[in-house]
Design an enzyme around this catalytic site. Structure first.
Site, PDB file in Angstrom:
ATOM      1  N   CYS A 139      51.996 -24.311 -69.604  1.00 16.64           N
ATOM      2  CA  CYS A 139      52.089 -22.971 -69.003  1.00 16.64           C
ATOM      3  C   CYS A 139      52.530 -21.930 -70.039  1.00 16.64           C
ATOM      4  O   CYS A 139      52.447 -20.732 -69.799  1.00 16.64           O
ATOM      5  CB  CYS A 139      53.074 -22.972 -67.839  1.00 16.64           C
ATOM      6  SG  CYS A 139      52.504 -23.961 -66.460  1.00 16.64           S
TER       7      CYS A 139
ATOM      8  N   HIS B 261      46.639 -18.446 -68.957  1.00 16.01           N
ATOM      9  CA  HIS B 261      45.865 -19.266 -68.027  1.00 16.01           C
ATOM     10  C   HIS B 261      45.950 -18.563 -66.682  1.00 16.01           C
ATOM     11  O   HIS B 261      46.731 -17.622 -66.520  1.00 16.01           O
ATOM     12  CB  HIS B 261      46.431 -20.690 -67.946  1.00 16.01           C
ATOM     13  CG  HIS B 261      47.804 -20.754 -67.346  1.00 16.01           C
ATOM     14  ND1 HIS B 261      48.946 -20.519 -68.082  1.00 16.01           N
ATOM     15  CD2 HIS B 261      48.221 -20.972 -66.083  1.00 16.01           C
ATOM     16  CE1 HIS B 261      50.003 -20.632 -67.286  1.00 16.01           C
ATOM     17  NE2 HIS B 261      49.594 -20.894 -66.067  1.00 16.01           N
TER      18      HIS B 261
ATOM     19  N   HIS C 105      45.547 -18.436 -62.139  1.00 13.07           N
ATOM     20  CA  HIS C 105      45.706 -19.107 -60.845  1.00 13.07           C
ATOM     21  C   HIS C 105      45.013 -18.309 -59.762  1.00 13.07           C
ATOM     22  O   HIS C 105      44.921 -17.078 -59.848  1.00 13.07           O
ATOM     23  CB  HIS C 105      47.187 -19.216 -60.460  1.00 13.07           C
ATOM     24  CG  HIS C 105      47.993 -20.058 -61.384  1.00 13.07           C
ATOM     25  ND1 HIS C 105      47.901 -21.429 -61.433  1.00 13.07           N
ATOM     26  CD2 HIS C 105      48.910 -19.719 -62.324  1.00 13.07           C
ATOM     27  CE1 HIS C 105      48.732 -21.891 -62.352  1.00 13.07           C
ATOM     28  NE2 HIS C 105      49.363 -20.879 -62.910  1.00 13.07           N
TER      29      HIS C 105
HETATM   30 NI    NI Z   1      50.770 -20.849 -64.402  1.00 14.58          NI
END
Ligand code: NI
Length: 137
Positions: free
Chosen positions: A33, A39, A41
């Site tokens: 993370c 990244h 979600h």
């Molecule tokens: Ni995350």
């Protein structure tokens, strides 16, 4: 007293890291993370409000009105954005699920002040397996 929940969704990029830590320590604490290249979600936000049913209208709050408040103050600011750098109410925050849900609460609680609804609970789902719930304390 009736409790009503509205679900909204948003997609965002982020990275978990503490600016005061070395890269090594960030990876140690946050694992992948902490990836510097971000990244994303597909988040789900469940907003539960409470209030008395108005005998005239039969509702606590018009769900369209609630949705509009959530969208204007939260979703429009988060959706397709980078949580670390583009969101006014998340500045200088480690954008974990925990901190994000607490920041959303602050904004929504203020936005709902002029309505008959009171914020009861937020649930922020980051992945199928990870989500946070917050009651304002
Ligand atoms: Ni995350």
């Amino acid at each position: 007293m009736v409790y009503l929940t509205r679900r909204e969704r948003f997609n965002s990029a982020h990275r978990l890291y503490n600016v005061n830590y070395s890269d090594e320590k960030n990876f140690e604490i946050y694992g992948k993370c902490a990836n510097p290249n971000w990244h994303g979600h597909n988040y789900e936000l469940f907003v539960t409000i409470k209030g008395n049913v108005d005998p005239e209208t039969g509702v606590v709050i018009n769900l369209k009105e609630l949705s509009k408040i959530i969208n204007t103050s939260i979703i429009d600011k988060l959706d397709h954005k980078n949580l670390n750098i583009e969101v006014d109410f998340l500045q200088n925050t480690i954008v974990s699920t925990e901190n994000t849900i607490k920041a959303i609460w602050k904004v929504l609680e203020a936005e709902l002040k002029d309505t008959k609804a009171r914020l009861h609970k937020l649930k922020l789902v980051e992945t199928e397996n990870n989500f946070a719930e917050y009651y304002g304390e």
